[in-house]
Design an enzyme around this catalytic site. Structure first.
Site, PDB file in Angstrom:
ATOM      1  N   GLU A 146      33.741  62.128  34.542  1.00 50.50           N
ATOM      2  CA  GLU A 146      32.423  61.914  35.133  1.00 50.50           C
ATOM      3  C   GLU A 146      31.530  63.160  35.087  1.00 50.50           C
ATOM      4  OE1 GLU A 146      34.288  59.364  38.655  1.00 50.50           O
ATOM      5  OE2 GLU A 146      32.118  59.234  38.630  1.00 50.50           O
ATOM      6  N   LYS A 196      27.102  48.701  37.040  1.00 52.15           N
ATOM      7  CA  LYS A 196      26.989  48.089  38.380  1.00 52.15           C
ATOM      8  C   LYS A 196      25.750  47.191  38.442  1.00 52.15           C
ATOM      9  CE  LYS A 196      29.442  51.614  41.060  1.00 52.15           C
ATOM     10  NZ  LYS A 196      29.452  52.621  42.105  1.00 52.15           N
ATOM     11  N   HIS A 209      59.917  59.666  29.549  1.00 55.69           N
ATOM     12  CA  HIS A 209      60.617  58.470  29.061  1.00 55.69           C
ATOM     13  C   HIS A 209      59.773  57.678  28.078  1.00 55.69           C
ATOM     14  CE1 HIS A 209      63.931  59.095  31.899  1.00 55.69           C
ATOM     15  NE2 HIS A 209      62.982  59.624  32.651  1.00 55.69           N
TER      16      HIS A 209
HETATM   17  C1  F6R Z   1      30.554  58.330  41.428  1.00 55.18           C
HETATM   18  C2  F6R Z   1      31.974  58.002  41.532  1.00 55.18           C
HETATM   19  C3  F6R Z   1      32.420  56.580  41.433  1.00 55.18           C
HETATM   20  C4  F6R Z   1      32.246  55.820  42.763  1.00 55.18           C
HETATM   21  C5  F6R Z   1      32.697  54.372  42.609  1.00 55.18           C
HETATM   22  C6  F6R Z   1      32.662  53.575  43.906  1.00 55.18           C
HETATM   23  O1  F6R Z   1      30.335  59.689  41.736  1.00 55.18           O
HETATM   24  O2  F6R Z   1      32.772  58.868  41.655  1.00 55.18           O
HETATM   25  O3  F6R Z   1      33.773  56.572  41.033  1.00 55.18           O
HETATM   26  O4  F6R Z   1      32.972  56.456  43.773  1.00 55.18           O
HETATM   27  O5  F6R Z   1      31.915  53.723  41.648  1.00 55.18           O
HETATM   28  O6  F6R Z   1      31.434  53.700  44.547  1.00 55.18           O
HETATM   29  P1  F6R Z   1      31.424  54.069  46.102  1.00 55.18           P
HETATM   30  O7  F6R Z   1      32.137  55.388  46.218  1.00 55.18           O
HETATM   31  O8  F6R Z   1      29.988  54.166  46.471  1.00 55.18           O
HETATM   32  O9  F6R Z   1      32.140  52.953  46.803  1.00 55.18           O
END
Ligand code: F6R
Length: 361
Positions: free
Chosen positions: A246, A355, A262
């Site tokens: 990320e 998303k 393994h």
């Molecule tokens: C973004 C990140 C993502 C979010 C994940 C869930 O910085 O690390 O992995 O953590 O998409 O979103 P939240 O944390 O808002 O539930």
């Protein structure tokens, strides 16, 4: 960093100064990593202020979350290790484990409060009559928790969710203690914050150019890092992988010992033909002696096929100090690697796009 409109991509020789990092880091990700000790202390205060009564749940604790919000549960479980007295399970899915009962504590962790998988787990926990706690900045999760009278640990806004790792870890540890799944580590967490401050000075951007975190980032540049943990360091290896994904926006993978001896060790035979893979082994002073032997041997056996290899050890006395030490190191390495690649560590555009696209369906 920009000359005639063209962004110069730094090389491994480029300085990893605050100025160089600021040249790519438009949202101050470095500052959030350097503030890890403050986050640990602030998290303790926030959990205490949420004034939750102890609620003994004999079936243990399930932490429901995704990505940067789930990792805290996995790190907390690692830090509790043999001191966990009940099952602690992390679910990164749309549902809870089938053995969840009204005697299970379900901690729903979502930084944004809008992650659909976590919202689904919150609702399932309610339908099952399980005891719930929420840790979030707001969103739908906070709305539902308030409406349902579910205890809520409020987080500060303005971070990338993955930068709230200390908050999520402390919340999971404290909820584990509250529901009888582990001992209360409040004072250890406070001491770990001071220990982490020393490591920030040792590995941070003001440290010499040959300091450990900067050297690792230079060694990993241009390679696909495979990060290997064992026991306590297994979720830390996964944290390194996800932070490299990320922040530095490149592939990275993680695995654990002894399992990789393994299968994956054989795959390294073909590594050079396919690309430049590097290995990072995360050791711990308290690791099983046979695991330490395996780490030595595995590192030696894959050396000819690895573009670079590092063997690192946790620092500190208590388990929480040791866990946080290598989380800090990995977070710094990922930001240094982003800087060397000329990449802004903050935005995760494709993740946001995904998303949004899913929300349309
Ligand atoms: C973004 C990140 C993502 C979010 C994940 C869930 O910085 O690390 O992995 O953590 O998409 O979103 P939240 O944390 O808002 O539930």
């Amino acid at each position: 960093m920009s000359e005639g409109g063209v962004t110069a991509i730094p090389t491994a020789d480029a300085a990893l100064s605050r100025e160089a990092i600021a040249g790519v880091d438009s949202t101050g990700q470095l500052a959030d990593v350097l503030a890890l000790p403050d986050h640990l202390r602030d998290a303790l205060w926030r959990v205490e202020s949420a004034i939750m009564e102890d609620w003994d749940t004999s079936a243990g604790l399930v932490v429901a979350g995704m990505g940067g919000s789930a990792i805290g549960g996995a790190l907390a479980r690692a830090a509790l290790g043999d001191h966990a007295s009940r099952p602690i399970f992390v679910t990164r899915a749309y549902g809870l484990p089938p053995w969840t009962t009204p005697d299970t504590m379900v901690l729903c962790a979502s930084y944004s409060g809008n992650t659909e998988e976590t919202l689904a787990c919150y609702e399932s926990a309610g339908a099952l009559g399980a005891r719930r706690t929420v840790v979030t900045t707001g969103g739908r999760l906070a709305e539902m928790a308030r409406a349902d009278g579910v205890p809520l640990i409020p987080l500060p806004g303005g971070f990338q969710p993955r930068a709230a790792v200390a908050y999520m870890t402390v919340a999971a540890l404290e909820v584990a203690a509250q529901c009888g799944a582990g001992p209360r580590l409040t004072s250890e967490i406070d001491v770990a914050a001071s220990h982490t401050e020393q490591l920030v000075a040792e590995w941070g951007p003001d440290a010499p150019e040959d300091s450990l975190a900067k050297e690792i980032a230079r060694g990993l540049l241009g390679t696909t890092p495979v990060v290997v943990g064992a026991g306590l360091t297994t979720p830390i290896a996964y944290r390194w992988k996800t932070q490299i994904n990320e922040n530095a926006k490149q592939p990275s993978f993680s695995n654990e010992l002894p399992e990789l001896d393994h299968n994956e060790i054989v795959g390294w035979e073909g590594a050079r033909e396919l690309g430049r893979f590097s290995a990072v082994f995360l050791d711990d002073s308290d690791a099983h002696p046979r695991v330490k032997e395996r780490m030595d041997l595995t590192e030696r056996l894959i050396a000819d096929n690895a573009a670079a290899s590092f063997r690192l050890e946790t620092r500190g006395q208590t388990a929480i100090e040791r866990v946080i030490s290598l989380v800090l190191l990995g977070d710094l390495v990922s930001i240094y690697l982003a800087t060397l690649r000329g990449i802004d560590p903050g935005p995760v555009t494709v993740l946001d796009e995904l998303k949004a696209a899913l929300a349309e369906r």
